[in-house]
Motif scaffolding. Structure first.
Motif, PDB file in Angstrom:
ATOM      1  N   GLU A 125      15.184   2.164  -6.088  1.00  0.00           N
ATOM      2  CA  GLU A 125      13.835   2.546  -6.500  1.00  0.00           C
ATOM      3  C   GLU A 125      12.843   2.293  -5.367  1.00  0.00           C
ATOM      4  OE1 GLU A 125      12.962   3.934  -9.373  1.00  0.00           O
ATOM      5  OE2 GLU A 125      14.924   3.818 -10.334  1.00  0.00           O
ATOM      6  N   VAL A 126      12.984   1.156  -4.677  1.00  0.00           N
ATOM      7  CA  VAL A 126      12.070   0.837  -3.586  1.00  0.00           C
ATOM      8  C   VAL A 126      12.230   1.823  -2.439  1.00  0.00           C
ATOM      9  CG1 VAL A 126      11.547  -0.877  -1.803  1.00  0.00           C
ATOM     10  CG2 VAL A 126      11.823  -1.600  -4.166  1.00  0.00           C
ATOM     11  N   GLU A 127      13.456   2.230  -2.160  1.00  0.00           N
ATOM     12  CA  GLU A 127      13.673   3.215  -1.095  1.00  0.00           C
ATOM     13  C   GLU A 127      12.970   4.526  -1.411  1.00  0.00           C
ATOM     14  OE1 GLU A 127      17.761   3.721  -0.211  1.00  0.00           O
ATOM     15  OE2 GLU A 127      18.083   1.631   0.396  1.00  0.00           O
ATOM     16  N   ARG A 128      12.958   4.903  -2.653  1.00  0.00           N
ATOM     17  CA  ARG A 128      12.259   6.131  -3.055  1.00  0.00           C
ATOM     18  C   ARG A 128      10.749   5.957  -2.964  1.00  0.00           C
ATOM     19  NH1 ARG A 128      14.033   7.120  -8.898  1.00  0.00           N
ATOM     20  NH2 ARG A 128      12.774   9.008  -8.665  1.00  0.00           N
ATOM     21  N   ALA A 129      10.274   4.720  -3.150  1.00  0.00           N
ATOM     22  CA  ALA A 129       8.829   4.464  -3.144  1.00  0.00           C
ATOM     23  C   ALA A 129       8.266   4.330  -1.742  1.00  0.00           C
ATOM     24  CB  ALA A 129       8.521   3.184  -3.927  1.00  0.00           C
ATOM     25  N   ALA A 130       9.122   4.297  -0.716  1.00  0.00           N
ATOM     26  CA  ALA A 130       8.684   3.951   0.633  1.00  0.00           C
ATOM     27  C   ALA A 130       8.034   5.105   1.385  1.00  0.00           C
ATOM     28  CB  ALA A 130       9.863   3.422   1.438  1.00  0.00           C
ATOM     29  N   ARG A 131       7.573   6.124   0.681  1.00  0.00           N
ATOM     30  CA  ARG A 131       6.980   7.284   1.348  1.00  0.00           C
ATOM     31  C   ARG A 131       5.551   7.016   1.796  1.00  0.00           C
ATOM     32  NH1 ARG A 131       8.261  10.863  -3.739  1.00  0.00           N
ATOM     33  NH2 ARG A 131       7.605   8.863  -4.579  1.00  0.00           N
ATOM     34  N   ASN A 132       4.772   6.325   0.976  1.00  0.00           N
ATOM     35  CA  ASN A 132       3.369   6.065   1.284  1.00  0.00           C
ATOM     36  C   ASN A 132       3.066   4.588   1.068  1.00  0.00           C
ATOM     37  OD1 ASN A 132       2.554   8.830   1.725  1.00  0.00           O
ATOM     38  ND2 ASN A 132       2.724   9.118  -0.480  1.00  0.00           N
ATOM     39  N   THR A 133       2.024   4.106   1.726  1.00  0.00           N
ATOM     40  CA  THR A 133       1.505   2.786   1.409  1.00  0.00           C
ATOM     41  C   THR A 133       0.370   2.957   0.407  1.00  0.00           C
ATOM     42  OG1 THR A 133      -0.215   2.756   3.102  1.00  0.00           O
ATOM     43  CG2 THR A 133       2.006   2.048   3.765  1.00  0.00           C
ATOM     44  N   ILE A 134      -0.125   1.852  -0.087  1.00  0.00           N
ATOM     45  CA  ILE A 134      -1.223   1.887  -1.044  1.00  0.00           C
ATOM     46  C   ILE A 134      -2.450   2.591  -0.465  1.00  0.00           C
ATOM     47  CG2 ILE A 134      -2.039  -0.404  -0.339  1.00  0.00           C
ATOM     48  CD1 ILE A 134      -2.822  -0.874  -3.258  1.00  0.00           C
ATOM     49  N   PHE A 135      -2.656   2.472   0.847  1.00  0.00           N
ATOM     50  CA  PHE A 135      -3.832   3.091   1.444  1.00  0.00           C
ATOM     51  C   PHE A 135      -3.760   4.614   1.347  1.00  0.00           C
ATOM     52  CE2 PHE A 135      -3.511  -1.028   3.606  1.00  0.00           C
ATOM     53  CZ  PHE A 135      -4.784  -1.516   3.373  1.00  0.00           C
ATOM     54  N   GLU A 136      -2.571   5.191   1.597  1.00  0.00           N
ATOM     55  CA  GLU A 136      -2.437   6.642   1.497  1.00  0.00           C
ATOM     56  C   GLU A 136      -2.414   7.117   0.051  1.00  0.00           C
ATOM     57  OE1 GLU A 136      -1.411   5.390   5.404  1.00  0.00           O
ATOM     58  OE2 GLU A 136      -0.297   4.882   3.585  1.00  0.00           O
ATOM     59  N   ASP A 137      -1.668   6.419  -0.793  1.00  0.00           N
ATOM     60  CA  ASP A 137      -1.494   6.896  -2.169  1.00  0.00           C
ATOM     61  C   ASP A 137      -2.793   6.802  -2.965  1.00  0.00           C
ATOM     62  OD1 ASP A 137      -0.123   8.006  -4.262  1.00  0.00           O
ATOM     63  OD2 ASP A 137       0.926   6.183  -4.842  1.00  0.00           O
ATOM     64  N   LEU A 138      -3.512   5.693  -2.834  1.00  0.00           N
ATOM     65  CA  LEU A 138      -4.758   5.528  -3.588  1.00  0.00           C
ATOM     66  C   LEU A 138      -5.972   6.011  -2.799  1.00  0.00           C
ATOM     67  CD1 LEU A 138      -4.315   2.091  -5.387  1.00  0.00           C
ATOM     68  CD2 LEU A 138      -3.491   4.354  -6.020  1.00  0.00           C
ATOM     69  N   ARG A 139      -5.740   6.395  -1.544  1.00  0.00           N
ATOM     70  CA  ARG A 139      -6.805   6.936  -0.689  1.00  0.00           C
ATOM     71  C   ARG A 139      -7.986   5.975  -0.583  1.00  0.00           C
ATOM     72  NH1 ARG A 139      -6.550  13.212  -2.939  1.00  0.00           N
ATOM     73  NH2 ARG A 139      -4.294  13.401  -2.675  1.00  0.00           N
ATOM     74  N   ILE A 140      -7.653   4.726  -0.297  1.00  0.00           N
ATOM     75  CA  ILE A 140      -8.694   3.716  -0.099  1.00  0.00           C
ATOM     76  C   ILE A 140      -8.742   3.379   1.385  1.00  0.00           C
ATOM     77  CG2 ILE A 140      -8.586   2.778  -2.428  1.00  0.00           C
ATOM     78  CD1 ILE A 140      -6.789   0.581  -1.439  1.00  0.00           C
ATOM     79  N   GLY A 141      -9.934   3.132   1.897  1.00  0.00           N
ATOM     80  CA  GLY A 141     -10.123   2.931   3.323  1.00  0.00           C
ATOM     81  C   GLY A 141      -9.643   1.574   3.806  1.00  0.00           C
ATOM     82  N   ARG A 142      -8.996   1.581   4.960  1.00  0.00           N
ATOM     83  CA  ARG A 142      -8.566   0.326   5.579  1.00  0.00           C
ATOM     84  C   ARG A 142      -9.745  -0.436   6.181  1.00  0.00           C
ATOM     85  NH1 ARG A 142      -3.010  -0.088   7.323  1.00  0.00           N
ATOM     86  NH2 ARG A 142      -1.766   1.674   6.603  1.00  0.00           N
ATOM     87  N   ALA A 143     -10.789   0.300   6.593  1.00  0.00           N
ATOM     88  CA  ALA A 143     -11.881  -0.320   7.345  1.00  0.00           C
ATOM     89  C   ALA A 143     -12.569  -1.429   6.555  1.00  0.00           C
ATOM     90  CB  ALA A 143     -12.899   0.741   7.763  1.00  0.00           C
ATOM     91  N   GLU A 144     -12.758  -1.228   5.251  1.00  0.00           N
ATOM     92  CA  GLU A 144     -13.496  -2.222   4.458  1.00  0.00           C
ATOM     93  C   GLU A 144     -12.581  -3.161   3.682  1.00  0.00           C
ATOM     94  OE1 GLU A 144     -14.235   0.675   0.558  1.00  0.00           O
ATOM     95  OE2 GLU A 144     -15.906  -0.344   1.519  1.00  0.00           O
ATOM     96  N   ARG A 145     -11.262  -2.990   3.827  1.00  0.00           N
ATOM     97  CA  ARG A 145     -10.329  -3.828   3.093  1.00  0.00           C
ATOM     98  C   ARG A 145      -9.362  -4.506   4.057  1.00  0.00           C
ATOM     99  NH1 ARG A 145     -11.486   0.316  -0.298  1.00  0.00           N
ATOM    100  NH2 ARG A 145     -11.739  -0.177  -2.497  1.00  0.00           N
ATOM    101  N   PRO A 146      -9.335  -5.824   4.111  1.00  0.00           N
ATOM    102  CA  PRO A 146      -8.379  -6.500   4.988  1.00  0.00           C
ATOM    103  C   PRO A 146      -6.946  -6.142   4.610  1.00  0.00           C
ATOM    104  CG  PRO A 146     -10.036  -8.032   4.151  1.00  0.00           C
ATOM    105  CD  PRO A 146     -10.206  -6.754   3.381  1.00  0.00           C
TER     106      PRO A 146
END
Length: 249
Positions: A218-239
């Protein structure tokens, strides 16, 4: 053996307390948030809130309350729930609450096992869990028995959502309760309704062995995106340190 009812990506985030720009321990955390993103069926994201700002202790078989805060079809619709906030107060002036910070991600399954339903997951990130994961009780792998509370039944004093915040379920789901206060999370579409309340009970560290499922796959299938890409949240304001290196920030 278990029957998998649903699988998908799971993301954990913590919301710092108002005014806490730098988090060093659980004391500076206001909420633990969990996002479930199923892989199949109608694409949707469910935002869950853990009632005690951490997950149940597995070895103690803790019983913790949680609820569905929002259900959306597009990541952009989670913006308000995850973004930073500014508050104006008479006594203390403007107050700042930082945005929710990613702390772990992986894959999850909701399974039917004997007469129970389980929420099980395995993390992909961080590779080496650290203090944030330990204090929030986000295990590298875990299984929890999960039951759904009847929104028409009263809660014990001081527990659960107020009446106006509870879910209004469609008849085909509400009738599954009958006269019962709790039922298994079957079908998982109970979670498609904001205000649904549930109870999580820690059961096992080795979810794969307990339930007879292959969480590594299941984890291998989930390894396509990180939370930043999937939820489209910016890295700049989140450590990114809590997610990538297992450090508070």
């Amino acid at each position: 053996m278990s029957e998998v009812l649903e699988d998908g990506d799971i993301y954990f985030l913590y919301r710092p307390r108002v005014g806490e720009r730098h988090v060093e321990s659980l004391d500076e955390v206001q909420r633990l948030l969990v996002v479930l993103h199923p892989w199949y069926g109608r694409r949707r994201l469910r935002l869950l809130v853990a009632g005690r700002k951490r997950l149940p202790e597995i070895d103690e078989h803790d019983r913790f309350w949680a609820f569905v805060d929002a259900v959306v079809s597009r990541p952009e619709e989670l913006y308000e729930a995850l973004r930073r906030h500014l508050y104006g107060t008479k006594a203390r002036g403007e107050r700042f609450q930082p945005p929710a910070r990613p702390v772990a991600e992986g894959a999850y399954c909701i399974t039917r096992h004997d007469e129970h339903t389980h929420l099980a997951y395995q993390l992909e990130l961080p590779r080496r869990p650290g203090p944030p994961q330990h204090e929030l009780r986000i295990e590298p792998e875990a299984s929890y028995v999960v039951t759904v509370q009847n929104p028409q039944a009263p809660s014990p004093p001081g527990v659960g959502l107020p009446g106006h915040g509870r879910a209004k379920l469609p008849a085909n789901l509400q009738e599954r309760f009958g006269t019962r206060r709790f039922v298994p999370l079957d079908p998982p579409r109970f979670l498609d309704h904001a205000g649904v309340e549930m109870v999580l009970i820690g059961t096992a560290h080795d979810a794969s062995a307990e339930l007879g499922i292959d969480l590594d796959a299941e984890v291998e299938r989930a390894a396509r995106n990180t939370i930043f890409e999937d939820l489209r949240i910016g890295r700049a304001e989140r450590p990114a340190a809590p997610l990538l290196t297992g450090r508070w920030q």
